[in-house]
Design a protein around this motif. Sequence first.
Motif, mmCIF file in Angstrom:
data_model
loop_
_atom_site.group_PDB
_atom_site.id
_atom_site.type_symbol
_atom_site.label_atom_id
_atom_site.label_comp_id
_atom_site.label_asym_id
_atom_site.label_seq_id
_atom_site.Cartn_x
_atom_site.Cartn_y
_atom_site.Cartn_z
ATOM 1 N N ASN A 70 0.863 -1.183 0.000
ATOM 2 C CA ASN A 70 0.000 0.000 0.000
ATOM 3 C C ASN A 70 0.901 1.235 0.000
ATOM 4 O OD1 ASN A 70 -2.244 1.581 0.010
ATOM 5 N ND2 ASN A 70 -2.680 1.328 2.198
ATOM 6 N N GLY A 81 5.555 4.169 -3.912
ATOM 7 C CA GLY A 81 6.483 5.244 -4.275
ATOM 8 C C GLY A 81 7.908 4.736 -4.157
ATOM 9 N N THR A 82 8.783 5.582 -3.639
ATOM 10 C CA THR A 82 10.220 5.259 -3.562
ATOM 11 C C THR A 82 10.467 3.922 -2.858
ATOM 12 O OG1 THR A 82 10.644 7.619 -3.469
ATOM 13 C CG2 THR A 82 12.442 6.171 -2.768
ATOM 14 N N ILE A 83 9.884 3.749 -1.695
ATOM 15 C CA ILE A 83 10.111 2.517 -0.935
ATOM 16 C C ILE A 83 9.193 1.403 -1.453
ATOM 17 C CG2 ILE A 83 10.000 1.463 1.371
ATOM 18 C CD1 ILE A 83 12.305 3.507 1.033
ATOM 19 N N THR A 87 -2.441 5.916 -5.333
ATOM 20 C CA THR A 87 -3.438 6.988 -5.271
ATOM 21 C C THR A 87 -3.722 7.568 -6.649
ATOM 22 O OG1 THR A 87 -1.638 8.516 -4.785
ATOM 23 C CG2 THR A 87 -2.925 7.725 -2.908
ATOM 24 N N ALA A 130 -5.936 3.187 -4.168
ATOM 25 C CA ALA A 130 -5.824 3.522 -2.745
ATOM 26 C C ALA A 130 -6.975 4.433 -2.327
ATOM 27 C CB ALA A 130 -4.478 4.185 -2.463
ATOM 28 N N CYS A 138 3.734 1.482 2.626
ATOM 29 C CA CYS A 138 4.857 2.352 2.236
ATOM 30 C C CYS A 138 4.334 3.726 1.873
ATOM 31 C CB CYS A 138 5.620 1.743 1.064
ATOM 32 S SG CYS A 138 6.257 0.093 1.382
ATOM 33 N N THR A 139 3.314 4.166 2.577
ATOM 34 C CA THR A 139 2.732 5.490 2.331
ATOM 35 C C THR A 139 3.578 6.543 3.057
ATOM 36 O OG1 THR A 139 1.284 5.218 4.241
ATOM 37 C CG2 THR A 139 0.408 4.530 2.111
ATOM 38 N N PRO A 140 3.382 7.824 2.732
ATOM 39 C CA PRO A 140 4.185 8.870 3.381
ATOM 40 C C PRO A 140 3.971 8.903 4.892
ATOM 41 C CG PRO A 140 3.024 9.736 1.444
ATOM 42 C CD PRO A 140 2.476 8.376 1.695
ATOM 43 N N ILE A 158 0.650 8.695 7.221
ATOM 44 C CA ILE A 158 -0.498 8.043 6.561
ATOM 45 C C ILE A 158 -0.575 6.573 6.998
ATOM 46 C CG2 ILE A 158 -1.597 7.522 4.344
ATOM 47 C CD1 ILE A 158 -1.352 10.424 4.449
ATOM 48 N N GLN A 199 6.617 1.814 7.849
ATOM 49 C CA GLN A 199 7.970 2.292 7.572
ATOM 50 C C GLN A 199 8.447 3.263 8.651
ATOM 51 O OE1 GLN A 199 9.583 0.670 5.085
ATOM 52 N NE2 GLN A 199 7.635 -0.423 5.003
ATOM 53 N N GLY A 205 9.076 6.354 8.788
ATOM 54 C CA GLY A 205 8.510 7.690 8.958
ATOM 55 C C GLY A 205 7.391 7.731 9.975
ATOM 56 N N ARG A 262 20.970 13.696 3.070
ATOM 57 C CA ARG A 262 20.598 14.254 1.759
ATOM 58 C C ARG A 262 19.363 15.145 1.950
ATOM 59 N NH1 ARG A 262 16.045 12.705 2.886
ATOM 60 N NH2 ARG A 262 15.008 10.809 2.175
ATOM 61 N N ASP A 275 15.097 12.959 -1.848
ATOM 62 C CA ASP A 275 15.374 11.914 -2.844
ATOM 63 C C ASP A 275 15.395 12.560 -4.232
ATOM 64 O OD1 ASP A 275 15.418 10.093 -0.798
ATOM 65 O OD2 ASP A 275 13.329 9.478 -1.057
ATOM 66 N N GLN A 303 19.581 5.949 1.100
ATOM 67 C CA GLN A 303 18.315 6.091 1.826
ATOM 68 C C GLN A 303 17.148 5.406 1.137
ATOM 69 O OE1 GLN A 303 19.800 8.539 0.131
ATOM 70 N NE2 GLN A 303 18.278 9.360 -1.293
HETATM 71 P P1 NAD Z 1 6.999 8.424 -1.469
HETATM 72 O O1 NAD Z 1 6.311 9.729 -1.377
HETATM 73 O O2 NAD Z 1 8.081 8.233 -2.461
HETATM 74 O O3 NAD Z 1 5.929 7.276 -1.713
HETATM 75 C C1 NAD Z 1 4.726 7.216 -1.019
HETATM 76 C C2 NAD Z 1 3.645 6.738 -1.959
HETATM 77 O O4 NAD Z 1 2.426 6.592 -1.249
HETATM 78 C C3 NAD Z 1 3.379 7.727 -3.100
HETATM 79 O O5 NAD Z 1 3.266 6.985 -4.304
HETATM 80 C C4 NAD Z 1 2.044 8.367 -2.699
HETATM 81 O O6 NAD Z 1 1.283 8.764 -3.818
HETATM 82 C C5 NAD Z 1 1.376 7.195 -1.995
HETATM 83 N N1 NAD Z 1 0.284 7.560 -1.092
HETATM 84 C C6 NAD Z 1 0.002 8.747 -0.509
HETATM 85 N N2 NAD Z 1 -1.095 8.645 0.255
HETATM 86 C C7 NAD Z 1 -1.530 7.373 0.156
HETATM 87 C C8 NAD Z 1 -2.619 6.650 0.702
HETATM 88 N N3 NAD Z 1 -3.492 7.225 1.528
HETATM 89 N N4 NAD Z 1 -2.763 5.348 0.374
HETATM 90 C C9 NAD Z 1 -1.878 4.738 -0.444
HETATM 91 N N5 NAD Z 1 -0.829 5.376 -1.009
HETATM 92 C C10 NAD Z 1 -0.657 6.671 -0.703
HETATM 93 O O7 NAD Z 1 7.511 8.116 0.009
HETATM 94 P P2 NAD Z 1 8.683 7.143 0.416
HETATM 95 O O8 NAD Z 1 9.965 7.883 0.341
HETATM 96 O O9 NAD Z 1 8.555 5.849 -0.309
HETATM 97 O O10 NAD Z 1 8.399 6.956 1.969
HETATM 98 C C11 NAD Z 1 7.461 6.008 2.444
HETATM 99 C C12 NAD Z 1 7.776 5.681 3.884
HETATM 100 O O11 NAD Z 1 9.095 5.134 3.942
HETATM 101 C C13 NAD Z 1 7.786 6.888 4.840
HETATM 102 O O12 NAD Z 1 7.398 6.447 6.120
HETATM 103 C C14 NAD Z 1 9.252 7.272 4.867
HETATM 104 O O13 NAD Z 1 9.614 7.979 6.022
HETATM 105 C C15 NAD Z 1 9.895 5.896 4.826
HETATM 106 N N6 NAD Z 1 11.269 5.882 4.332
HETATM 107 C C16 NAD Z 1 11.642 6.645 3.267
HETATM 108 C C17 NAD Z 1 12.956 6.640 2.856
HETATM 109 C C18 NAD Z 1 13.435 7.498 1.734
HETATM 110 O O14 NAD Z 1 14.550 7.948 1.761
HETATM 111 N N7 NAD Z 1 12.655 7.751 0.703
HETATM 112 C C19 NAD Z 1 13.886 5.822 3.496
HETATM 113 C C20 NAD Z 1 13.461 5.001 4.539
HETATM 114 C C21 NAD Z 1 12.150 5.041 4.959
#
Ligand code: NAD
Length: 334
Positions: free
Chosen positions: A4, A7-9, A31, A50, A82-84, A87, A105, A107, A165, A168, A298
Motif C-alpha cells: 500500500n 512510491g520510492t520505498i 493513489t 488507494a 509504504c505510504t508517506p 499516513i 515504515q 517515517g 541528503r 530523494d 536512503q
Molecule cells: P513516497 O512519497 O516516495 O511514496 C509514497 C507513496 O504513497 C506515493 O506513491 C504516494 O502517492 C502514496 N500515497 C500517498 N497517500 C496514500 C494513501 N493514503 N494510500 C496509499 N498510497 C498513498 O515516500 P517514500 O519515500 O517511499 O516513503 C514512504 C515511507 O518510507 C515513509 O514512512 C518514509 O519515512 C519511509 N522511508 C523513506 C525513505 C526514503 O529515503 N525515501 C527511506 C526510509 C524510509
Amino acid sequence: MGVNGYGTIGKRVADAVDAQPDMEVIGVAKTQPNFEAHTAVKRGYPMYAAIPERMPLFSEAGIDVEGAVDEMVADADIVVDCTPSGIGAENKALYESHDTPAIFQGGEDADVGEVSFNARANYDDARGVDYVRTVSCNTTGLSRIIAPLREEYGVEKVRATLVRRGGDPGQNSRGPINDILPNPISIPSHHGPDVNTIFPDLAIDTLGLKVPATLMHVHSLNVTLEDDVTAAHVRQLLESESRVYVIPEGLGIDGAGKLKDFALDAGRPRGDLWENCVWGESIAVEGRDLYLFQAIHQESDVIPENVDAIRAMTESVDQAESMVTTDDYLGVGI
Ligand code: NAD
C-alpha cells in the motif's frame, strides 16, 4: 503480500518480494495513475486504487484496476505499508478491520507497531507479531554497525553525526539547494532515540545536518567500545557482515557520487545500494574509540529489512535463513 503506497520505498519492496522464492505480490495500491503506476502494470503487479473514488482516473489512463485497496488488504496475508509519514498510522485501522498483519515504515512513530525492526539486531522480536515498523534508513544503517560491535566488544557510547541528503532524486520541492543546515538544530537529534527502539539500553547521541544532495546520507561515527581493539579487527568484523560493504582502498570511490556510479555500472536495479558502505580507510581506533565514515543509500537500505520482517512475522524461517535467502534472491552483497 500487498504493497500500500507504491512510491520510492513501495516499488522497491514490491520488486524485492517478487524476487523471493517463498513470497508473492498479490497487488499494489496507488493513489494516482502516474508513471510508477504504468511501470507497476508492466511488471505484472495487479493494481488497486488507494482512493476508491479515483478508480475512473486509472481507467482513463488505460490502467486496469482490480479493485479498491480494502479488497487487496482482505486478500493479502500481509501488507507492507509504504505510504508517506503519518499516513501509515491512519491506515492501521484498515488493516486491523481485515485482521491483516502489516509492516510500517520508519517515517511513522514507533508506537504504530508492537516492534521496531532491524533484521540483524532483533529479528526474533518480530516473530508472530502482527504490526511491525521497519526503522528508518539512518536507523537501519546505524543498527547494522552497532549490532556486531555490541556482540563482539561491547559498546559504551555511540556518537554519530548524520549528514543527510536534502531529498530523494524525485523530491524536487525539498532542499536546501544552496545551504548547509544543522537539522534539527537542537542537539541531540531524534535519530538516537530511534536507534534506542532497537537497542533500548544503548547510550547514543546523534547530530543531524542537511546538505544539497540527493544521492545518499553520510554518517561520521564514533563508538566508544568496552574492549581494546585494533582497526584491523574491526574491519574484519564488518567485512564479515553481509549487509555491510567495506569499500576497499584503491577503487577510487571517494564519495557518494562514485558509489552510485559503481552501483549503476554493476547493473544494480535503480542504482540501489542495499548495503551500508563503509570506507575501509576511515576505520580508525584511538584507545577504545572507533571512528569511521559510512554512506547509506536512503532509498534502498531498508528494502531487505522489509523482506525479513515478513518472514519473522509469519514465523516461516529463522533469522539466518531469512537474511541469506533475502540477500541471495535480491542480490545483496558486493
Ligand atoms: P513516497 O512519497 O516516495 O511514496 C509514497 C507513496 O504513497 C506515493 O506513491 C504516494 O502517492 C502514496 N500515497 C500517498 N497517500 C496514500 C494513501 N493514503 N494510500 C496509499 N498510497 C498513498 O515516500 P517514500 O519515500 O517511499 O516513503 C514512504 C515511507 O518510507 C515513509 O514512512 C518514509 O519515512 C519511509 N522511508 C523513506 C525513505 C526514503 O529515503 N525515501 C527511506 C526510509 C524510509
